[in-house]
Scaffold this active site. Structure first.
Site, PDB file in Angstrom:
ATOM      1  N   GLU A  91      -1.995 -12.459  17.523  1.00 10.70           N
ATOM      2  CA  GLU A  91      -1.712 -11.290  16.636  1.00 10.70           C
ATOM      3  C   GLU A  91      -2.408 -10.156  17.457  1.00 10.70           C
ATOM      4  O   GLU A  91      -1.714  -9.026  17.412  1.00 10.70           O
ATOM      5  CB  GLU A  91      -2.410 -11.725  15.686  1.00 10.70           C
ATOM      6  CG  GLU A  91      -2.369 -10.339  14.465  1.00 10.70           C
ATOM      7  CD  GLU A  91      -3.758 -10.146  13.935  1.00 10.70           C
ATOM      8  OE1 GLU A  91      -4.328  -9.083  14.257  1.00 10.70           O
ATOM      9  OE2 GLU A  91      -4.367 -11.195  13.411  1.00 10.70           O
ATOM     10  N   LEU A 339     -17.710 -14.169 -14.272  1.00 13.64           N
ATOM     11  CA  LEU A 339     -16.806 -15.172 -14.004  1.00 13.64           C
ATOM     12  C   LEU A 339     -15.374 -14.963 -13.621  1.00 13.64           C
ATOM     13  O   LEU A 339     -15.096 -14.133 -14.249  1.00 13.64           O
ATOM     14  CB  LEU A 339     -16.990 -16.287 -15.424  1.00 13.64           C
ATOM     15  CG  LEU A 339     -16.353 -17.434 -15.362  1.00 13.64           C
ATOM     16  CD1 LEU A 339     -16.866 -18.568 -16.443  1.00 13.64           C
ATOM     17  CD2 LEU A 339     -14.870 -17.494 -15.855  1.00 13.64           C
ATOM     18  N   GLY A 341     -11.909 -16.973 -12.896  1.00  9.77           N
ATOM     19  CA  GLY A 341     -11.284 -18.376 -12.861  1.00  9.77           C
ATOM     20  C   GLY A 341      -9.726 -18.320 -12.608  1.00  9.77           C
ATOM     21  O   GLY A 341      -9.164 -17.325 -12.826  1.00  9.77           O
ATOM     22  N   LYS A 878       1.577   8.396  -5.083  1.00 11.51           N
ATOM     23  CA  LYS A 878       2.694   7.522  -5.613  1.00 11.51           C
ATOM     24  C   LYS A 878       2.204   7.268  -7.000  1.00 11.51           C
ATOM     25  O   LYS A 878       3.072   6.663  -7.514  1.00 11.51           O
ATOM     26  CB  LYS A 878       2.701   6.236  -4.640  1.00 11.51           C
ATOM     27  CG  LYS A 878       3.192   6.455  -3.246  1.00 11.51           C
ATOM     28  CD  LYS A 878       4.611   7.359  -3.236  1.00 11.51           C
ATOM     29  CE  LYS A 878       5.026   7.746  -1.816  1.00 11.51           C
ATOM     30  NZ  LYS A 878       3.992   8.662  -0.799  1.00 11.51           N
TER      31      LYS A 878
END
Length: 999
Positions: A91, A339, A341, A878
């Protein structure tokens, strides 16, 4: 917080082309039925080229930037076993010359001269390249870009040099906990699975070891490119102002030349954590003082179920933060701060579902109890069964978000969708994450069946487990211990009892009922500047009706200004902790608002607190009222105060582990700002804070304030005034306004003409050091602004090309404008494994050579840079929030140049090459008697760092050619001997805010 991979649906719009397309040679198939938002004015077309390369064309005649992105469906999981990091190295190398464009900096030079930028990234199973550029130059940029995938050179010299950049990038990441923990996760996977690999690469894996085995890395690069860079696993997104037919005519000939090698994208149906690697617990020692618990479950790749989105359903519930949530229960026990999840993809074929918990000090002692509570919540979800109303609420919210989506920046649009072209049918590529249509409770049950103690993998990160961590991860040196979870514990989690405080969330009351646009007249609709519609001793309100974005949204911002906020280190800490406690106490109520598209922040700065609400305008006032009530009637929960105080102190201490360049930026601010409290001062004061002090401080601050507000968007001035009056009425009845002189802004230190200063500091965490050079250019002023920006524009690409690409000083090389307190200058930063003194000499040498570069620049090249900068300045925001930030920035800086882009471009277009050279000679040239220079050295004292380096003449004495700098050792002494710059003059004459009284 919820994280997820897919989401919901509403009756779709269809993209349409204004032309009747003709058949082009080189095209196998066209798609004109791509589902798009009803409010989206852009038009789309999908193509499959004759070489099976998939293309999404986006036409927007109004765009002020064009962009393109390519995704190759291969990443570091496909690295040869003996060459970790090869995909990432490939890359890097593609940027450095092709047969058609052999110059190493051809691509970056072209983009720099035409208002563009570029980047690339390598992930487990994708490699993505992208750029943006001024619309008139899309075709030229695409021509250079296409050659990366047709005929890259991978020259011997570039290969050798760019390896240093890859190694430097890895060195930068070595002390970052995110990278360390991610690699630990991989290193503890099954050794036979490619997920186990080290994806970044370094000098050992790409030079030293291959050389010892007789492996030619350049040949392997060519072989890798030849094997995997095939058109049939490549996708392309191109956005321009041209019509779809015109874009197709540009793209097809260029990218049809990419070879179809009939490669099959690799897929890994076997999970990297087979059964033998589940039921594991790992303890990890972080660099920063972090505390977290990760509860992960291996799951299959669920992308194919994007129209029913079972992962989104479970992410929404497990990541919920409202009443009855897992987070609410954990916070009530004092075990957790936040938290997350949700599901995430590892690579094609396998994924994870996880719950990550940010632990409190007490929470570290209750790891098993937290896990028990998580399994209680999962058990509750099983017993409740999949609820259609929950799924439908999420479906409708996501469909609403899709319909009223903010317009994406061109670069964000192409990078965000080029990957999706690999995963979803062409017609769903814009909508796959938003529109769901299939209620399949059995898929929810299937995912829930995998969230069991038998499948779990636990990771606990905390400094206190250091002694336990007797194993070492090989690539980053992370100390850890992995062990089996006891059978008794598995049985305990399997037989959880119900927890009455855990329940499904209530119906979301923040879902907007009104989504109409305001149609009444208002003088601000066509005005450039907002208007002051309320001005009292306590409050000033600015207002502007939107006529640009035409969405049922608004941005509301209020600054609660008080000199108490930054009066001393203790007050500064109290302000910060007040904000933390406020956010914490509001989260359960406000989470539903976030889900319903109302983003909110309460933040702090030197001048006080800022409250911002951005999103659907219908119920913003409800949320704002609640926030202000919490501020005015503030009373801290002692337990949560102690947790937030401890978090705040950890944050101050953890700055030590930030990147060296961030330390350089901090040290510059210490030297140049008139009043700034050091981290040592803040830390000492923070440790003395009490909850009683915070309650008293909050009460005093809210009684001595000035409130400045701005409302922008789909609002009438009547609604705006009602909201503002309501806020002012909620302030304490005995609140008194600030005097005008209490609202003066902070000022900047003037270094002095002909002076050179050096500030030096040490860092023991990172092996890299850093040098930051700052050349002060005086007060902000229209002509000075654009002259400095034009100089930065012209020097940016050669700075990167010489210091990064050719000299390979380090991965982080930056040059640009620094602005603070109305003063500006040119800044150059290099982070490297070399000593800062050596880096300064190399930067000085580059800047000295820049005079010749500017003088030798042709008039055509100069005009290209000037045009590129003008176009960049005139680029329209934008999103409504971006426009609001632009206008609010003028208000908070007290400059009020609301038409800044046009005003500055008018000046810019009259700047000549000769004037630019004179600007350089006055402010940057070493020969200038007026130059003001501040150098900052961040010297690494870590093992192997540059603090002890003497090789290559890194610290040799060269004062014969350089002016001896004055070292800044005592900041107070230094500042007491310097003058202050005045405030920048306002562009528009606005009366001073605050209470006025005769002196």
């Amino acid at each position: 917080m919820t994280t997820t991979q897919c989401a919901p649906r509403q009756p779709p719009g269809r993209t349409s082309s204004p032309q009747t397309p003709t058949i082009s040679p080189g095209v196998l198939k066209r798609y004109e039925d791509i589902v798009k938002s009803q409010e989206d004015k852009r038009v789309y077309r999908g193509l499959v080229l004759s070489n099976r390369l998939k293309v999404l064309l986006v036409s927007d005649p109004t765009t002020d930037k064009s962009a393109a992105a390519i995704d190759v469906n291969v990443g570091y999981l496909s690295d040869p076993d003996e060459l970790p990091g090869l995909a990432h190295f490939c890359e890097h190398m593609l940027f450095l010359g092709t047969k058609k464009y052999p110059e190493e900096n051809e691509y970056n030079k072209f983009l720099s001269e035409h208002g563009g930028s570029s980047n690339a990234s390598t992930s487990s199973d994708h490699t993505t390249y992208y750029f943006d550029v001024l619309p008139e130059h899309l075709s030229g940029a695409l021509d250079i870009f296409a050659q990366f995938f047709i005929s890259p050179l991978f020259t011997e010299s570039a290969t050798g040099r760019e390896l240093s950049a890859v190694n430097s990038e890895h060195e930068k990441n070595m002390s970052l906990d995110g990278w360390r923990l991610d690699q630990l996760n991989k290193s503890t996977a099954a050794p036979e699975h490619p997920y186990h690999k080290f994806g970044t690469g370094n000098r050992d894996t790409l030079e030293t070891i291959p050389k010892s085995k007789g492996i030619d890395v350049r040949k392997e690069l060519l072989k890798f490119h030849q094997q995997w860079y095939s058109s049939n696993i490549t996708t392309l997104v191109v956005m321009g102002k041209e019509s779809l037919d015109e874009l197709e005519a540009i793209v097809v000939p260029l990218f049809s030349a990419v070879e179809d090698k009939s490669v099959e994208s690799p897929r890994w149906e076997e999970h990297p954590y087979p059964e033998r690697l589940r039921r594991k617990r790992a303890y990890c020692l972080p660099v920063k003082d972090l505390r977290s618990l990760s509860i992960d479950f291996p799951i299959p790749d669920m992308k194919k179920h994007y129209k029913s989105a079972p992962g989104h359903y479970l992410s929404h519930l497990l990541g919920h933060e409202g009443p009855g949530s897992l987070l609410s229960a954990l916070k009530a026990r004092g075990w957790c701060n936040s938290l997350v999840g949700g599901s995430r993809i590892g690579a094609r074929g396998f994924g994870f579902f996880g719950v990550q918990v940010d632990l409190t000090e007490e929470g570290v002692n209750h790891i098993d109890d937290i896990i028990y509570l998580v399994f209680q919540y999962i058990s509750m979800l099983r017993s409740e069964g999949a609820q259609r109303w929950v799924w439908e609420e999420q479906r409708d919210l996501m469909a609403m978000e899709f319909r009223f989506k903010d317009t994406q920046e061109p670069r964000s649009l192409v990078t965000g969708h080029v990957h999706l072209l690999q995963e979803y049918p062409m017609e769903d590529v814009l909508s796959a994450y938003y529109l769901i249509s299939e209620w399949k409770p059995e898929l929810i049950d299937e995912m829930l069946s995998l969230l069991t103690p038998e499948n779990v993998r636990i990771a606990v990160v905390a400094k206190c487990f250091g002694e336990k961590c007797t194993q070492t991860e090989p690539w980053y040196g992370t100390k850890y211990l992995q062990e089996d979870i006891e059978e008794a514990k598995i049985k305990e989690w399997k037989s959880v009892t119900s927890c009455p405080e855990l329940c499904l969330p209530p119906v979301n009351e923040f879902i907007p009922a009104r989504l109409q646009l305001e149609t009444s007249d208002d003088p601000t609709i066509d005005a450039i500047a907002p208007a002051i519609i309320k001005d009292t001793p306590l409050m000033r309100l600015w207002f502007k009706r939107d006529n640009e974005f035409l969405l049922p949204k608004a941005v509301i911002t209020f600054d609660i200004v008080s000199p108490l906020a930054y009066a001393d280190p203790l007050n500064c800490n109290l302000t910060s902790v007040w904000v933390l406690v406020l956010r914490d106490s509001l989260q359960q109520f406000a989470y539903a608002a976030e889900l319903a598209g109302l983003r909110w922040t309460v933040g702090n700065a030197k001048y006080g607190l800022t409250v911002t609400i951005d999103g659907y305008d219908d119920k913003q006032h409800v949320l704002l009222d609640k926030i202000i009530e919490h501020m005015v009637n503030f009373k801290a929960d002692p337990k949560r105060f102690e947790i937030m105080k401890e978090n705040h102190i950890r944050g101050i201490k953890n700055f030590e582990a930030e990147q060296p360049y961030q330390h350089a930026v901090y040290q510059q601010a210490l030297c140049l700002s008139d009043i700034v409290w050091t981290r040592k001062q803040l830390l000492h004061a923070a440790e003395q804070m009490t909850v009683e002090q915070l309650d008293d401080f909050a009460a005093r601050l809210m009684r001595k304030v000035h409130v400045e507000g701005f409302m922008f968007g789909n609002l009438t001035r009547e609604r705006a005034l009602k909201i503002a009056n309501n806020l002012e009425n909620k302030l304490p009845k005995d609140a008194t306004p600030l005097l005008a002189q209490q609202l003066l802004l902070h000022r900047e230190i003037e270094l002095g003409k002909g002076t050179t200063f050096l500030r030096e500091t040490e860092n023991s965490v990172h092996k890299s050091s850093c040098t930051s050079l700052y050349y002060a250019c005086g007060l902000r002023d229209t002509r000075q602004n654009v002259a400095l920006e034009l100089l930065a524009q012209t020097l940016s690409e050669p700075c990167f090309s010489i210091l990064r690409t050719k000299e390979q000083l380090g991965y982080i090389v930056f040059s640009g404008v620094r602005r603070s307190n109305g003063v500006q200058g040119l800044r150059v930063i290099v982070q490297s494994d070399r000593h800062p003194a050596y880096l300064e000499r190399r930067i000085d040498a580059f800047l000295a050579g820049s005079q010749s570069y500017l003088i030798d620049m042709t008039e055509e090249e100069f005009l290209k840079h000037r045009t590129a900068l003008a176009a960049q300045k005139l680029e329209k925001p934008k999103r409504m929030s971006s426009r609001a930030s632009q206008l609010w920035g003028e208000i908070t800086a007290q400059v009020y140049n609301f038409d800044r882009p046009r005003v500055e471009v008018e000046q810019l277009n009259t700047i000549t090459k000769e004037e630019l050279i004179e600007f350089y000679k006055k402010y940057i040239s070493e020969d200038s008697l007026e130059r003001q220079k501040l150098s900052v050295y961040v010297v690494s004292t870590a093992e192997g760092g540059a603090g002890t380096a003497t090789q290559n003449g890194d610290v040799e004495d060269d004062q014969t050619t350089r002016k001896e700098p004055i070292k800044i050792t005592d900041l107070v002494e230094f500042k007491s001997r310097r003058r202050l710059y005045p405030h920048a003059a306002p562009f528009t004459n606005i009366p001073r805010k605050g209470a006025q009284c005769k002196l």
